[in-house]
Design an enzyme around this catalytic site. Structure first.
Site, PDB file in Angstrom:
ATOM      1  N   LEU A 120       0.857  -1.180   0.000  1.00 26.20           N
ATOM      2  CA  LEU A 120       0.000   0.000   0.000  1.00 26.20           C
ATOM      3  C   LEU A 120       0.895   1.231   0.000  1.00 26.20           C
ATOM      4  O   LEU A 120       2.005   1.202   0.543  1.00 26.20           O
ATOM      5  CB  LEU A 120      -0.894   0.041   1.249  1.00 26.20           C
ATOM      6  CG  LEU A 120      -1.997  -1.004   1.400  1.00 26.20           C
ATOM      7  CD1 LEU A 120      -2.690  -0.843   2.750  1.00 26.20           C
ATOM      8  CD2 LEU A 120      -3.009  -0.912   0.275  1.00 26.20           C
ATOM      9  N   ASP A 121       0.411   2.317  -0.587  1.00 24.94           N
ATOM     10  CA  ASP A 121       1.151   3.573  -0.518  1.00 24.94           C
ATOM     11  C   ASP A 121       1.354   3.958   0.945  1.00 24.94           C
ATOM     12  O   ASP A 121       0.535   3.621   1.806  1.00 24.94           O
ATOM     13  CB  ASP A 121       0.381   4.696  -1.225  1.00 24.94           C
ATOM     14  CG  ASP A 121       0.238   4.463  -2.715  1.00 24.94           C
ATOM     15  OD1 ASP A 121       1.013   3.668  -3.260  1.00 24.94           O
ATOM     16  OD2 ASP A 121      -0.666   5.072  -3.322  1.00 24.94           O
ATOM     17  N   ARG A 122       2.398   4.686   1.202  1.00 21.96           N
ATOM     18  CA  ARG A 122       2.753   5.043   2.581  1.00 21.96           C
ATOM     19  C   ARG A 122       1.605   5.750   3.313  1.00 21.96           C
ATOM     20  O   ARG A 122       1.346   5.477   4.491  1.00 21.96           O
ATOM     21  CB  ARG A 122       3.991   5.941   2.575  1.00 21.96           C
ATOM     22  CG  ARG A 122       4.507   6.288   3.959  1.00 21.96           C
ATOM     23  CD  ARG A 122       5.856   6.949   3.869  1.00 21.96           C
ATOM     24  NE  ARG A 122       6.450   7.115   5.187  1.00 21.96           N
ATOM     25  CZ  ARG A 122       7.744   7.296   5.400  1.00 21.96           C
ATOM     26  NH1 ARG A 122       8.582   7.306   4.380  1.00 21.96           N
ATOM     27  NH2 ARG A 122       8.204   7.460   6.612  1.00 21.96           N
TER      28      ARG A 122
END
Length: 302
Positions: free
Chosen positions: A133-135
């Protein structure tokens, strides 16, 4: 003084390549280049014989690991806690908070993988993430608890066998019909560390969107991903004039919500016979009610 170790390959570790096995056993304490040198020079032995880095190992084999001095990365990464939303004998689902990277590297010492190493330091197989997942995106991340389970998860993701539904608060009023198909072609451009994903060329990106709440200034959407491109949801929504609230990369810098934490959450996953969901920990007017959660969950089976 460090000592030579002789470790037995467990059933959970069986089938891995030797290099993978050692990287997971050593949990980041020894660089890959050093491990490769050990194997190349015969310092690593399997059942007293030499092997190549990509030879596969089997349960019950004995692996010789030469003496080494642990690095500092493990000590740094043990400071954070990690919530597990679901766990069984084969996999677990991590509840990733916004702001925590999925993987370390490039100066990032705290990450989901680092916290997994600390939490499961005595496990026969270090739980390994099957996706990312994106940060600044929160929500569910699946990790395998054996090499066989990891291969099965990887195959499911590669064949679009994992259904994923995200919740997203977006800028403006969403007026599209429920089930609207978003279809774009998109690609990543730019120098490392400054990449941006743009539409217009590249690979096809597909998603279906259902509105859960629509107001004049913001709307709550459920997004069923049909492909898994980098930053896909953020780019597809922003390109239609409805960026995710708090998205500093693709959003509107002058909007009233630009300083808000990004409101994008991986809410539900269906992998094989497992269905897992995790309510977002949003407050202050960003909560998602029970009816909306139930409607979003149903999209896994459409």
């Amino acid at each position: 003084m460090p000592e030579t170790q002789f470790v037995i390959v467990t059933q959970a570790e069986s089938g891995q390549k030797l290099l993978q096995f050692l990287e997971r056993r050593l949990t980041g304490d020894v660089p890959r280049s050093a491990i490769q040198k050990w194997i190349r020079t015969g310092q690593v032995r399997v059942d007293k014989g030499r092997k190549k880095p990509f030879d596969r190992i089997e349960a019950g084999q004995t692996v010789r690991i030469p003496p080494y001095t642990p690095g500092e990365s493990k000590q740094v990464s043990e400071t954070g806690d990690l919530k597990v939303a679901y766990e069984d004998a084969e996999l677990l689902a991590v509840a990733k908070p916004a702001g925590l990277a999925a993987h370390g590297g490039d100066g990032v010492t705290d990450s989901v993988t680092a916290r997994l190493r600390a939490k499961y330091r005595d496990a026969a197989f270090m739980p390994t993430l099957a996706h990312r997942l994106d940060r600044d995106t929160s929500g569910l991340l699946l990790a395998a608890k054996s090499y066989e389970a990891l291969r099965e998860l990887n195959d499911l993701f590669a064949s679009n066998g994992v259904a994923k539904v995200y919740l997203a608060w977006v800028e403006g009023r969403w007026d599209e019909q429920d089930g609207a198909l978003l279809e774009d072609v998109m690609e990543k451009r730019g120098a490392p560390g400054r990449e941006r994903v743009r539409t217009g060329s590249g690979k096809t990106a597909l998603a279906r969107v259902t509105v859960l709440a629509a107001g004049r200034d913001r709307s709550l959407l459920a997004v069923r991903l049909l492909t898994g491109r980098t930053h896909q949801i953020r780019v597809q929504l922003a390109s239609r004039g409805h960026p995710v609230v708090g998205d500093r990369k693709y959003g509107k810098s002058g909007s009233r919500t630009s300083r808000t934490n990004m409101r994008l959450h991986c809410y539900a996953l269906r992998a094989g016979e497992r269905t897992i969901s995790l309510k977002p920990a949003w407050s202050g007017g960003w909560e998602v009610d029970r009816e909306a959660l139930q409607k979003a969950l149903g999209l896994l089976f459409d």
